[in-house]
Motif scaffolding. Sequence first.
Motif, PDB file in Angstrom:
ATOM      1  N   GLY A 161       0.788  -1.215   0.000  1.00 17.01           N
ATOM      2  CA  GLY A 161       0.000   0.000   0.000  1.00 17.01           C
ATOM      3  C   GLY A 161       0.824   1.271   0.000  1.00 17.01           C
ATOM      4  O   GLY A 161       2.013   1.269   0.355  1.00 17.01           O
ATOM      5  N   VAL A 162       0.188   2.356  -0.409  1.00 11.33           N
ATOM      6  CA  VAL A 162       0.800   3.690  -0.351  1.00 11.33           C
ATOM      7  C   VAL A 162       0.233   4.389   0.883  1.00 11.33           C
ATOM      8  O   VAL A 162      -0.995   4.511   1.032  1.00 11.33           O
ATOM      9  N   TYR A 163       1.120   4.852   1.763  1.00  7.06           N
ATOM     10  CA  TYR A 163       0.703   5.474   3.031  1.00  7.06           C
ATOM     11  C   TYR A 163       1.275   6.888   3.138  1.00  7.06           C
ATOM     12  O   TYR A 163       2.289   7.220   2.525  1.00  7.06           O
ATOM     13  N   ALA A 178       3.866  -1.317  12.341  1.00  2.00           N
ATOM     14  CA  ALA A 178       3.818   0.111  12.677  1.00  2.00           C
ATOM     15  C   ALA A 178       2.404   0.568  13.043  1.00  2.00           C
ATOM     16  O   ALA A 178       2.127   1.768  13.099  1.00  2.00           O
ATOM     17  N   ASP A 179       1.522  -0.393  13.282  1.00  6.72           N
ATOM     18  CA  ASP A 179       0.126  -0.105  13.663  1.00  6.72           C
ATOM     19  C   ASP A 179      -0.639   0.630  12.568  1.00  6.72           C
ATOM     20  O   ASP A 179      -1.541   1.436  12.854  1.00  6.72           O
ATOM     21  N   LEU A 180      -0.289   0.369  11.329  1.00  7.81           N
ATOM     22  CA  LEU A 180      -1.043   0.904  10.203  1.00  7.81           C
ATOM     23  C   LEU A 180      -2.018  -0.172   9.728  1.00  7.81           C
ATOM     24  O   LEU A 180      -1.645  -1.334   9.571  1.00  7.81           O
ATOM     25  N   ASN A 181      -3.248   0.221   9.516  1.00 17.44           N
ATOM     26  CA  ASN A 181      -4.259  -0.703   9.030  1.00 17.44           C
ATOM     27  C   ASN A 181      -4.377  -0.533   7.511  1.00 17.44           C
ATOM     28  O   ASN A 181      -4.830   0.506   7.037  1.00 17.44           O
ATOM     29  N   PRO A 182      -3.975  -1.547   6.728  1.00 14.73           N
ATOM     30  CA  PRO A 182      -3.998  -1.384   5.266  1.00 14.73           C
ATOM     31  C   PRO A 182      -5.357  -0.982   4.714  1.00 14.73           C
ATOM     32  O   PRO A 182      -5.431  -0.172   3.785  1.00 14.73           O
ATOM     33  N   LEU A 183      -6.421  -1.531   5.270  1.00 17.54           N
ATOM     34  CA  LEU A 183      -7.754  -1.229   4.739  1.00 17.54           C
ATOM     35  C   LEU A 183      -8.206   0.187   5.066  1.00 17.54           C
ATOM     36  O   LEU A 183      -8.963   0.798   4.319  1.00 17.54           O
ATOM     37  N   LYS A 184      -7.746   0.724   6.179  1.00 13.87           N
ATOM     38  CA  LYS A 184      -8.177   2.058   6.611  1.00 13.87           C
ATOM     39  C   LYS A 184      -7.159   3.151   6.289  1.00 13.87           C
ATOM     40  O   LYS A 184      -7.534   4.293   5.993  1.00 13.87           O
ATOM     41  N   PHE A 193      -3.755   3.975  -1.305  1.00 11.83           N
ATOM     42  CA  PHE A 193      -3.969   3.118  -2.466  1.00 11.83           C
ATOM     43  C   PHE A 193      -3.406   1.741  -2.133  1.00 11.83           C
ATOM     44  O   PHE A 193      -2.323   1.631  -1.563  1.00 11.83           O
ATOM     45  N   LEU A 194      -4.155   0.702  -2.485  1.00 14.96           N
ATOM     46  CA  LEU A 194      -3.802  -0.649  -2.067  1.00 14.96           C
ATOM     47  C   LEU A 194      -3.855  -1.603  -3.252  1.00 14.96           C
ATOM     48  O   LEU A 194      -4.725  -1.491  -4.123  1.00 14.96           O
ATOM     49  N   GLU A 195      -2.921  -2.538  -3.275  1.00 12.69           N
ATOM     50  CA  GLU A 195      -2.936  -3.568  -4.313  1.00 12.69           C
ATOM     51  C   GLU A 195      -4.243  -4.335  -4.312  1.00 12.69           C
ATOM     52  O   GLU A 195      -4.863  -4.519  -3.264  1.00 12.69           O
ATOM     53  N   ASP A 196      -4.634  -4.838  -5.480  1.00  7.45           N
ATOM     54  CA  ASP A 196      -5.798  -5.714  -5.561  1.00  7.45           C
ATOM     55  C   ASP A 196      -5.489  -7.052  -4.900  1.00  7.45           C
ATOM     56  O   ASP A 196      -4.328  -7.469  -4.795  1.00  7.45           O
ATOM     57  N   SER A 197      -6.526  -7.755  -4.482  1.00  6.92           N
ATOM     58  CA  SER A 197      -6.340  -9.048  -3.826  1.00  6.92           C
ATOM     59  C   SER A 197      -5.835 -10.127  -4.779  1.00  6.92           C
ATOM     60  O   SER A 197      -5.409 -11.197  -4.345  1.00  6.92           O
ATOM     61  N   ASP A 198      -5.863  -9.849  -6.097  1.00  4.63           N
ATOM     62  CA  ASP A 198      -5.361 -10.822  -7.062  1.00  4.63           C
ATOM     63  C   ASP A 198      -3.879 -10.597  -7.380  1.00  4.63           C
ATOM     64  O   ASP A 198      -3.358 -11.073  -8.394  1.00  4.63           O
ATOM     65  N   SER A 199      -3.184  -9.902  -6.502  1.00  2.00           N
ATOM     66  CA  SER A 199      -1.755  -9.646  -6.670  1.00  2.00           C
ATOM     67  C   SER A 199      -0.981 -10.954  -6.858  1.00  2.00           C
ATOM     68  O   SER A 199      -1.266 -11.956  -6.206  1.00  2.00           O
ATOM     69  N   PRO A 200       0.000 -10.960  -7.770  1.00  2.00           N
ATOM     70  CA  PRO A 200       0.804 -12.170  -7.970  1.00  2.00           C
ATOM     71  C   PRO A 200       1.853 -12.385  -6.886  1.00  2.00           C
ATOM     72  O   PRO A 200       2.556 -13.395  -6.901  1.00  2.00           O
ATOM     73  N   TYR A 201       1.928 -11.461  -5.943  1.00  2.00           N
ATOM     74  CA  TYR A 201       2.993 -11.523  -4.945  1.00  2.00           C
ATOM     75  C   TYR A 201       2.563 -12.289  -3.693  1.00  2.00           C
ATOM     76  O   TYR A 201       2.546 -11.757  -2.571  1.00  2.00           O
ATOM     77  N   ALA A 202       2.219 -13.549  -3.863  1.00  2.00           N
ATOM     78  CA  ALA A 202       1.812 -14.373  -2.723  1.00  2.00           C
ATOM     79  C   ALA A 202       3.029 -14.777  -1.905  1.00  2.00           C
ATOM     80  O   ALA A 202       4.093 -15.096  -2.451  1.00  2.00           O
TER      81      ALA A 202
END
Length: 272
Positions: free
Chosen positions: A120-122, A210-216, A220-229
């Motif tokens: 994500g971008v924070y 760092a207590d950052l919540n990716p969803l909140k 901008f956040l990667e899609d859940s279909d990211s190839p980076y498993a």
Amino acid sequence: MKKIATLLLAALLTVGLTGCAQEKASGDGDKSTGEDKTIVIGASITPHKDIIEAAIPGLEEKGYKVEIEVFEDYVLPNTALADGDLDANFFQHVPYLENMASEQDLDITWTVKVHIEPMGVYSDKLTKLDELEEGAEIVIPNDPSNGSRALLLLEKAGVIKLKDVEQPSIIDIAENPKNIEFTELDAPQLPRALQDVAAAVINTNYALEADLNPLKDALFLEDSDSPYANVIAVRTEDKESQKIKDLSEAMNSEAVKKYIEETYKGSIVPAF
């Protein structure tokens, strides 16, 4: 009498030596049959260590003892694995593993995909990426695979455009309308840099630490279909061993899937 005493002593020594040999054979039983029931896994503390712990009960049912060694960087877990200090590690995605294995000539591979951590971008200063000012600074990971991943994410967010190359780096930025300044840092340092820059592209494990919540908190956040498993990495020679097969099965179990879904509620998603 002396002759009888000598014979008795010889008999006692023979029994003692036989007993020691039997005890040694018994103590080495697991090794002689190839049954090593201890699994040593290297992992990042969040979320990898926690996810492994969700798989431990299933492994203990099969008689395994699991030891987790926590690492704070992205290099030592792979070198420790290649050197034989670990049986497996769990902290990285496939592009990173393949890149490091190639660069450092490590004979390691992977078995199963476990979860996806959307990058994500924070920002501490912005509420949306449209607010980026001319010449603003953005920090990204300094390793090739995650740096490329970060740039691709920023391209998807509309911040830059990249040349059509397989693994883009900063020199492959084709269009940069706001003349953004990009700085590369070690991945663990990215959250700490937020106070000094306009934005940072952060791997989810370090965001969570760092207590950052990716969803909140992510702009901008990667899609859940990211190839980076994220995957279980092992030495190539051990990939087909029973111990590694059992570990892989446990890490793709329903118990682990349920733990990921209930604990992270979408900020981390199962990849199986």
